[in-house]
Scaffold this motif. Structure first.
Motif, PDB file in Angstrom:
ATOM      1  N   GLN A 140       0.762  -1.335  -0.013  1.00  0.00           N
ATOM      2  CA  GLN A 140       0.068  -0.021  -0.131  1.00  0.00           C
ATOM      3  C   GLN A 140       0.901   1.216  -0.042  1.00  0.00           C
ATOM      4  O   GLN A 140       0.724   2.026  -0.659  1.00  0.00           O
ATOM      5  CB  GLN A 140      -0.923   0.075   1.251  1.00  0.00           C
ATOM      6  N   ARG A 141       2.047   1.200   0.828  1.00  0.00           N
ATOM      7  CA  ARG A 141       2.855   2.332   0.840  1.00  0.00           C
ATOM      8  C   ARG A 141       3.777   2.580  -0.416  1.00  0.00           C
ATOM      9  O   ARG A 141       3.842   3.679  -1.122  1.00  0.00           O
ATOM     10  CB  ARG A 141       3.789   2.235   1.984  1.00  0.00           C
TER      11      ARG A 141
ATOM     12  N   ASN B 139       0.692  11.111  -6.834  1.00  0.00           N
ATOM     13  CA  ASN B 139       1.795  11.756  -6.064  1.00  0.00           C
ATOM     14  C   ASN B 139       3.014  12.122  -6.834  1.00  0.00           C
ATOM     15  O   ASN B 139       3.724  13.071  -6.723  1.00  0.00           O
ATOM     16  CB  ASN B 139       2.118  10.430  -5.063  1.00  0.00           C
TER      17      ASN B 139
ATOM     18  N   GLU C 144       1.101   4.161  -2.705  1.00  0.00           N
ATOM     19  CA  GLU C 144       0.764   5.524  -2.755  1.00  0.00           C
ATOM     20  C   GLU C 144       1.882   6.562  -3.052  1.00  0.00           C
ATOM     21  O   GLU C 144       1.620   7.661  -3.328  1.00  0.00           O
ATOM     22  CB  GLU C 144       0.639   5.713  -1.086  1.00  0.00           C
TER      23      GLU C 144
ATOM     24  N   CYS D 153       1.930   6.185  -7.212  1.00  0.00           N
ATOM     25  CA  CYS D 153       0.666   6.419  -8.145  1.00  0.00           C
ATOM     26  C   CYS D 153       0.762   7.936  -8.768  1.00  0.00           C
ATOM     27  O   CYS D 153       1.501   8.723  -8.411  1.00  0.00           O
ATOM     28  CB  CYS D 153      -0.419   6.596  -7.039  1.00  0.00           C
TER      29      CYS D 153
END
Length: 290
Positions: free
Chosen positions: A211-212, A221, A215, A218
């Motif tokens: 997940q990190r 970001n 994030e 993506c």
């Protein structure tokens, strides 16, 4: 009729050749893009200032011998581009795993599918690693590697595969980097430089780590990093622009001529320094590589 058929076949061949040529020209990891020319000679020699080293990243690796082990790496962003990923030691070699925009999107989608399969208990515990680590797709990638972070002088363009694997009963998200040739050695004799290809690599992520990673890579970001870089470069371009300068009229008014004569007659008069004051240029803050 035969002429029409031949003409149609010829046109189809021309279009096919043009399409293939266009596809060949599109390289998301072009050398000019990955290695900007604004680096100094010393930076090129030391291998620095290639990308920004950002937050710490937790990653598990599977060494050639032994069980998987936790490693500390770093998220990285190649400034002024759409390329981002992470850097970590794999066994005794330092590697980057870098992804351009389309590859990042494929990776993010793969993480979403892994999360959904995990939540709905669709992960196959009995699946072989060779199959499960490729189940969510593949995409072209980029790597730099070397015996140490300060000596990552080699580059490769492997294929990245996305999937999952069970280790000691626990499922991990997996990025598999296939073995790839060392592009730095192209055109060189093997006798001059040791033939050092990339090794096959398996990077394992827990759900929190995956997940990190998502994030960070993506588009929402990475576009922020890119926009910030463009602002900095725009400011530097503005500072670097030459000031406009217009030549004075060659016809000097009579009063100015008299003043010029008076100046010559009085050499002790006040001096006038017409040199422009030096501008204060604030350098861009960069993140030192570790």
């Amino acid at each position: 009729m035969k002429k029409l058929i031949l003409f149609a076949a010829l046109m189809a061949a021309v279009l096919s050749l043009a399409t293939a040529k266009k596809a060949k020209q599109i390289d998301p990891y072009d050398d000019k893009k990955m290695h900007p020319t604004d680096r100094s000679g010393l930076e090129k020699f030391l291998g620095t200032n290639r990308y920004e080293v950002l937050d710490e990243a937790g990653i598990y690796i599977k060494p050639l011998v032994g069980k998987i082990k936790a490693k500390r790496g770093n998220f990285i962003y190649r400034r002024g581009t759409d390329v981002a990923g992470y850097r970590v030691y794999y066994d005794t070699t330092a590697y980057t795993v870098e992804m351009a925009k389309e590859t990042r999107q494929i990776c993010c989608d793969a993480i979403d599918r892994y999360m959904d399969d995990f939540a709905n208990k669709r992960l196959d515990r009995k699946a072989k690693l060779e199959k499960s680590r490729r189940v969510y797709g593949s995409a072209p990638g980029y790597q730099e590697f070397g015996v140490a972070i300060s000596m990552m002088n080699y580059k490769a363009k492997p294929t990245f595969y996305f999937g999952y694997a069970f280790v000691d009963g626990s499922p991990y998200f997996v990025i598999h980097s296939a073995k790839a040739k060392n592009l730095t050695l192209e055109g060189k004799h093997v006798a001059e430089t040791p033939n050092m290809e990339t090794i096959p690599q398996n990077y394992f992520f827990t759900r929190a780590q995956a997940q990190r990673l998502k994030e960070f890579i993506c588009e929402e970001n990475i576009s922020l990093f890119h926009d910030e870089e463009e602002k900095k470069l725009g400011g530097l371009r503005a500072d670097a622009e030459n000031d406009e300068y217009t030549e004075a009229d060659s016809t000097i008014p009579e009063k100015k001529k008299k003043a010029k004569k008076a100046k010559k007659a009085d050499p002790e008069g006040d001096a006038y320094d017409d040199a422009p004051a030096e501008e204060d240029i604030t350098p861009i803050n960069t993140v030192n590589e570790r």
